[in-house]
Write an enzyme that holds these catalytic residues in place. Structure first.
Site, PDB file in Angstrom:
ATOM      1  N   GLU A  33      39.019  34.847  36.115  1.00 29.14           N
ATOM      2  CA  GLU A  33      40.048  33.770  35.883  1.00 29.14           C
ATOM      3  C   GLU A  33      40.246  33.059  36.866  1.00 29.14           C
ATOM      4  OE1 GLU A  33      42.367  37.710  33.163  1.00 29.14           O
ATOM      5  OE2 GLU A  33      43.361  36.392  35.047  1.00 29.14           O
TER       6      GLU A  33
ATOM      7  N   CYS B  73      47.515  38.555  36.544  1.00 27.81           N
ATOM      8  CA  CYS B  73      45.922  38.489  36.802  1.00 27.81           C
ATOM      9  C   CYS B  73      45.242  39.663  36.457  1.00 27.81           C
ATOM     10  CB  CYS B  73      45.771  38.464  38.167  1.00 27.81           C
ATOM     11  SG  CYS B  73      44.145  38.645  38.752  1.00 27.81           S
TER      12      CYS B  73
END
Ligand code: SF4
Length: 383
Positions: A92, A347
């Protein structure tokens, strides 16, 4: 024959590669500027590059982007991309716009071996290190995609700051990290100042020392606990590099750092590390002992809960009371804003969606590029 990915090179590396093709350094500089400043991937479009070099490159090299597997965009402008790095793995990157800056949070590994208890990435385990090209491909894509999307004027930059705070422990992928940092800093690349590039580490002490020598940029340290017993549990790397060693490494780092303070990150976990006593211990750790009086700023992070962690976010009043103890003692302490827990903001949660290793490729294909019109969390992980 596999094509060479030119995103894998810093300028010196690209010059050496071009030299191998019989080309002078200034040609490498031209090529480097086309790739990083103009976002070109097609050698044919690099019009002021000698045709002979373009022809040579066409058969042997490429600028290899990472496929975008998914995108989440919020009303406040925050955008999270999930990049497919193959083998069922995804990483990401998050763009966080603010009034005076645009920050990109970049990943350094697919998964992470450190295994912090409060981190979704840590719970997924470690898959592999990213290459320099894969680290830079996140910035390359984000910068040039955003310039077009935001209709920026020529020469205007979308990304002014980079934080190596995405998935992974960057200092456990040191060999790939440093050339990527050099490209970020290079005036022919992204031209970011050392103060605007931050490496966030959970405390890999020997590599902090090497970074100080090789490429000193701003440093953030994930602390999360004020004593070794608790930190051993929350950040298992502490067993190898306990707090006294970590604080000493911070002091050494400051001798070369572009900023005169270290940012300490502290994820606030309800009933775990958030008491007044923990705040006083933290104070003693960073400010109280003569030999380790570390110039620092403290960033308190409200935890973003995910089911596997078994942990909860500290109540707001507790966070503020904790902050006050530190502020009253003269430590600059901020509480990170949280926005939009509704889009897998922690995350690794989005990446976690594709990490069913048995059917990863299939699931990756099904992930839509989606737009979520809800505020997203600027926070990428508790780093
Ligand atoms: S917080 Fe950082 S170091 Fe810890 S497991 Fe997550 S990615 Fe790894």
């Amino acid at each position: 024959m596999a094509l060479i990915n030119l995103l894998d090179f810093d300028l010196d590396g690209l010059a050496a590669y071009c030299e191998g093709l019989g080309e002078k350094r200034f040609r490498a500089t031209q090529l480097f500027r086309w790739i990083h400043q103009k976002g070109a991937a097609d050698f044919g479009a690099m019009t002021d590059l000698a045709k002979s070099l373009r022809d040579k490159l066409a058969g042997v090299a490429e600028v290899r982007p990472l496929p975008v597997a998914a995108e989440q965009a919020s009303a406040d402008g925050t955008i999270k991309w999930l990049f497919d790095v193959g083998g069922g793995n995804a990483v990401e990157a998050v763009f966080i716009p603010e009034d005076d800056r645009g920050t990109l949070c970049v990943s350094s590994q697919a998964g992470c071996a450190v295994g912090c208890r409060f981190c979704s990435t840590g719970h997924q385990g470690f898959s592999r290190n990213l290459t320099t090209g894969e680290i830079l491909a996140q910035l390359w894509y984000a910068e040039h995609h955003l310039r077009a999307r935001l209709k920026l004027a020529p020469g205007e930059r979308a990304i002014t700051n980079v934080v190596m705070m995405g998935m992974g422990e960057p200092l456990q992928n040191y060999g790939a990290l440093v050339p990527a940092l050099k490209v970020m800093l290079d005036d022919h690349g992204y031209g970011l100042s050392r103060r605007r590039v931050t490496v966030s580490t959970s405390g890999v002490v020997p590599m902090m020392d090497r970074l100080r020598e090789d490429c000193p940029v701003a440093l953030a340290v994930s602390l999360h606990a004020p004593n070794d017993a608790l930190r051993d549990d929350l950040v298992p790397l502490n067993k190898k590099y306990p707090l006294a060693e970590l604080m000493a490494a911070c002091m050494r780092y400051l001798e070369a750092a572009p900023r005169d303070f270290i940012t300490f990150e502290y994820c606030m976990l309800d009933g775990v590390n958030d008491s007044d006593e923990h705040a006083r211990q933290l104070l003693a750790l960073v400010h109280g002992r003569g030999e380790h009086r570390v110039p620092c700023k403290l960033n308190l992070i409200p935890f973003n809960p995910f089911p596997e962690s078994g942990l909860l976010r500290s109540p707001r009043a507790r966070v503020l009371a904790f902050a006050k103890i530190l502020q009253d003692a003269g430590i600059v302490t901020t509480v990170r804003k949280t926005r939009g827990d509704d889009i897998d903001a922690a995350c690794g949660q989005l990446a976690g969606e594709v990490q069913d290793r048995t059917r990863a490729a299939e699931r990756m294909k099904r992930l839509p590029v989606r737009v979520v019109a809800a505020p997203a969390d600027a926070r990428h992980k508790p780093h």
